[in-house]
Write a protein that holds these residues in place. Structure first.
Motif, short mmCIF file in Angstrom:
data_model
loop_
_atom_site.label_atom_id
_atom_site.label_comp_id
_atom_site.label_asym_id
_atom_site.label_seq_id
_atom_site.Cartn_x
_atom_site.Cartn_y
_atom_site.Cartn_z
N ALA A 85 25.59 42.04 32.40
CA ALA A 85 26.81 40.47 32.78
C ALA A 85 27.76 41.46 33.20
CB ALA A 85 26.21 39.56 32.50
N GLN A 86 28.18 41.37 32.40
CA GLN A 86 30.16 41.53 32.90
C GLN A 86 30.12 42.42 34.51
OE1 GLN A 86 33.02 40.07 32.19
NE2 GLN A 86 31.54 38.97 30.30
N ASP A 87 29.12 43.65 34.35
CA ASP A 87 29.11 44.19 35.46
C ASP A 87 28.85 43.77 37.23
OD1 ASP A 87 29.58 46.64 33.72
OD2 ASP A 87 28.20 47.72 33.44
N ILE A 88 28.11 43.04 36.87
CA ILE A 88 27.03 42.26 37.75
C ILE A 88 28.55 41.17 38.75
CG2 ILE A 88 25.29 40.25 38.91
CD1 ILE A 88 23.56 41.41 36.42
N LEU A 89 28.94 40.60 37.47
CA LEU A 89 30.20 39.82 38.06
C LEU A 89 31.76 40.06 38.35
CD1 LEU A 89 30.71 37.33 34.27
CD2 LEU A 89 29.70 35.86 37.08
N VAL A 90 31.83 41.71 37.72
CA VAL A 90 32.48 42.64 38.42
C VAL A 90 32.34 42.76 39.89
CG1 VAL A 90 33.88 44.60 38.36
CG2 VAL A 90 33.73 43.57 36.10
N SER A 91 30.92 43.25 39.81
CA SER A 91 30.42 43.74 41.48
C SER A 91 30.76 42.67 42.27
CB SER A 91 29.30 44.28 40.87
OG SER A 91 28.26 43.55 41.00
N HIS A 92 30.99 41.30 42.12
CA HIS A 92 31.31 40.30 43.29
C HIS A 92 32.54 39.84 43.10
CE1 HIS A 92 26.79 39.34 44.07
NE2 HIS A 92 26.57 39.65 42.90
N ARG A 93 33.16 40.06 41.85
CA ARG A 93 34.07 39.47 41.98
C ARG A 93 34.39 38.11 41.86
NH1 ARG A 93 33.74 42.46 46.28
NH2 ARG A 93 34.06 40.77 47.60
N PHE A 94 33.80 38.64 40.49
CA PHE A 94 33.51 36.38 40.69
C PHE A 94 34.48 36.17 38.98
CE2 PHE A 94 31.00 32.72 39.93
CZ PHE A 94 31.45 31.86 41.29
N PRO A 95 35.13 35.37 39.18
CA PRO A 95 35.69 34.79 37.43
C PRO A 95 34.91 34.97 37.18
CG PRO A 95 35.99 33.55 39.60
CD PRO A 95 35.34 34.02 40.71
N PRO A 96 34.60 35.34 35.69
CA PRO A 96 34.18 34.93 34.61
C PRO A 96 33.36 33.28 34.06
CG PRO A 96 34.93 36.83 33.43
CD PRO A 96 36.23 35.61 34.79
N GLY A 97 34.82 32.53 34.06
CA GLY A 97 34.65 31.50 33.77
C GLY A 97 34.16 30.26 35.05
N LYS A 98 34.12 30.83 36.01
CA LYS A 98 33.26 29.86 37.46
C LYS A 98 31.87 30.48 36.92
CE LYS A 98 35.25 28.80 40.92
NZ LYS A 98 34.86 27.37 40.76
N GLY A 99 31.41 31.84 36.89
CA GLY A 99 29.95 32.41 36.04
C GLY A 99 29.31 31.55 35.52
N GLY B 38 41.45 31.20 30.87
CA GLY B 38 42.24 30.85 31.22
C GLY B 38 42.13 28.93 32.19
N ASP B 39 42.79 28.65 32.70
CA ASP B 39 43.73 27.43 33.22
C ASP B 39 42.37 27.27 34.71
OD1 ASP B 39 43.52 25.11 34.37
OD2 ASP B 39 45.67 24.68 35.58
N PRO B 40 40.80 26.53 34.87
CA PRO B 40 40.14 26.79 35.46
C PRO B 40 40.30 26.69 37.32
CG PRO B 40 39.73 24.98 33.92
CD PRO B 40 41.02 25.60 33.87
N GLU B 41 41.60 25.44 36.76
CA GLU B 41 41.54 25.07 38.33
C GLU B 41 42.89 25.58 38.80
OE1 GLU B 41 41.41 21.86 39.97
OE2 GLU B 41 40.73 21.32 38.64
N LYS B 42 43.69 26.65 38.00
CA LYS B 42 44.27 28.05 38.80
C LYS B 42 43.84 28.94 39.06
CE LYS B 42 47.99 30.67 37.44
NZ LYS B 42 48.92 31.24 36.33
N VAL B 43 42.39 29.41 38.15
CA VAL B 43 41.66 30.64 38.83
C VAL B 43 40.59 30.08 39.90
CG1 VAL B 43 39.52 31.26 37.99
CG2 VAL B 43 41.35 31.02 36.19
N GLY B 44 40.72 28.66 40.26
CA GLY B 44 39.62 28.17 41.51
C GLY B 44 41.22 28.72 42.47
N ARG B 45 41.80 27.99 42.61
CA ARG B 45 43.15 28.23 43.54
C ARG B 45 42.92 30.11 43.87
NH1 ARG B 45 45.04 24.17 40.58
NH2 ARG B 45 46.84 25.78 39.54
N GLU B 46 42.97 30.56 43.03
CA GLU B 46 44.03 31.68 43.21
C GLU B 46 42.15 32.37 44.35
OE1 GLU B 46 44.33 33.37 39.75
OE2 GLU B 46 46.27 32.56 39.55
N TYR B 47 40.63 32.35 43.41
CA TYR B 47 39.54 32.57 44.10
C TYR B 47 39.46 32.49 45.77
CZ TYR B 47 35.09 34.09 44.10
OH TYR B 47 33.58 34.88 44.63
N LEU B 48 40.31 30.65 45.69
CA LEU B 48 40.67 30.45 46.99
C LEU B 48 40.62 31.52 47.55
CD1 LEU B 48 39.11 28.71 49.16
CD2 LEU B 48 40.65 27.12 48.27
#
Length: 337
Positions: A268-282, A293-303
């Motif tokens: 599961a961690q490998d799949i998230l890494v391959s997509h470069r997707f935040p674990p909390g949002k996954g 961490g802060d989901p709002e901050k993580v969301g802004r950085e991912y955006l």
């Protein structure tokens, strides 16, 4: 199981072994191998064969709980920023974004009026789209039929692949094997429980009074214990039998459970890494007290780091088309706030 007569040095009986057929099917991952140096041109069908089997990539989206969900989430995030343009509906643009993410390339067909003027854009299914040597496209249809589209009528956007520049390759290919292993672990575990008479123990007997008829009866009882209603108890009575004439020796239940948990978590961690997707949002549950961490901050950085760059690439490719640039108020747009 034991022989139905006392065992002596003169009459040594061979061991009786009984096992249950699990019926497991092997998963052939050869369709998703990415070890290629050049593409093959199919002269019979007149198109380049894709470097990775598109049907395999489509099937892989349903292999586990993470990979397919991440494909949908990534394309939804991009489509949610779409503000319009190209006389294209949002759900049509979402299809284009999904193809680009899942297959590594996306295509938009220029819809024309009777005078040949572009009046709209419509997504072509990347899974069935093939490129010809002259730049035109074949759309594979049922009954071995093909529909031809000229290169000038298609806006083609592909993720860069340094090995070839005909098709795009999705950015998650590094996680293909982990995605398949996650699927294998789930299928094995499901069959493990559904079977019920799995190799969770060895039924071991040294009692010489166990007759052949009793042995066959025990085999039948063990076999009938699998499936619905499994894990049932069984009573055995051997008159004047030995104290430890029959034993149940556990084999792999604990080890199998530990390996299953480890495989599922790591893949599961490998799949998230391959997509470069935040674990909390996954949907990953944190195993430490610090969390993700802060989901709002993580969301802004991912955006900022992942969603906006893809939107900008799509916007630049579509709006830079020679015909699109000439049409007033036809360019596509995104919101980056």
């Amino acid at each position: 199981m034991t022989a139905p007569f006392p065992v002596t040095e003169e009459h040594a009986a061979p061991a009786s072994v009984y096992s249950l057929d699990t019926g497991f099917e092997t998963v052939d991952a050869s369709s998703w191998l990415t070890n290629y140096s050049e593409l093959f041109y199919n002269d019979t069908e007149d198109y380049w064969e894709p470097p990775i089997n598109p049907e395999g990539l489509a099937q892989l989206a349903h292999a586990n709980a993470y990979h397919g969900s991440l494909l949908i989430a990534r394309s939804n995030y991009v489509a949610s920023r779409f503000t319009g343009g190209g006389n294209m509906r949002r759900n049509h643009f979402q299809r284009f974004a999904r193809d680009y993410t899942q297959f590594g390339h996306g295509a938009l067909l220029k819809l024309r009026d009777r005078l040949g003027r572009v009046i709209g854009l419509f997504p072509l299914p990347s899974m069935y789209l093939r490129k010809r040597k002259n730049g035109d496209f074949w759309l594979l249809e049922r009954d071995d039929q093909k529909r031809l589209y000229k290169a000038k009528d298609v806006i083609w956007l592909a993720q860069y692949d340094p090995k070839q520049q005909v098709y795009g390759v999705p950015d998650y290919v590094g996680g293909l094997q982990s995605s398949l292993l996650n699927k294998d672990a789930t299928l094995f575990r499901r069959r493990y429980y559904k079977n019920g008479a799995h190799m969770g123990f060895i039924f071991y007997s040294t009692d010489p009074r166990l007759s052949s008829k009793d042995e066959e009866m025990l085999k039948e009882k063990i076999a009938s214990s699998k499936g619905v209603g499994n894990f049932r108890s069984m009573f055995i009575n051997i008159p004047n039998g030995h104290e430890k004439g029959i034993q149940l020796i556990p084999v792999g239940d604990i080890a199998t459970r530990d390996e299953f948990d480890s495989i599922k978590n790591i893949t599961a961690q490998d799949i998230l890494v391959s997509h470069r997707f935040p674990p909390g949002k996954g949907g990953i549950v944190p195993t430490n007290t610090a969390g993700f961490g802060d989901p709002e901050k993580v969301g802004r950085e991912y955006l900022r780091d992942e969603i906006i760059p893809v939107c900008e690439i799509m916007m630049d490719e579509i709006n830079s088309d020679a015909e699109i640039k000439k049409i007033k108020d036809f360019s596509i747009g995104f919101t980056f706030e």
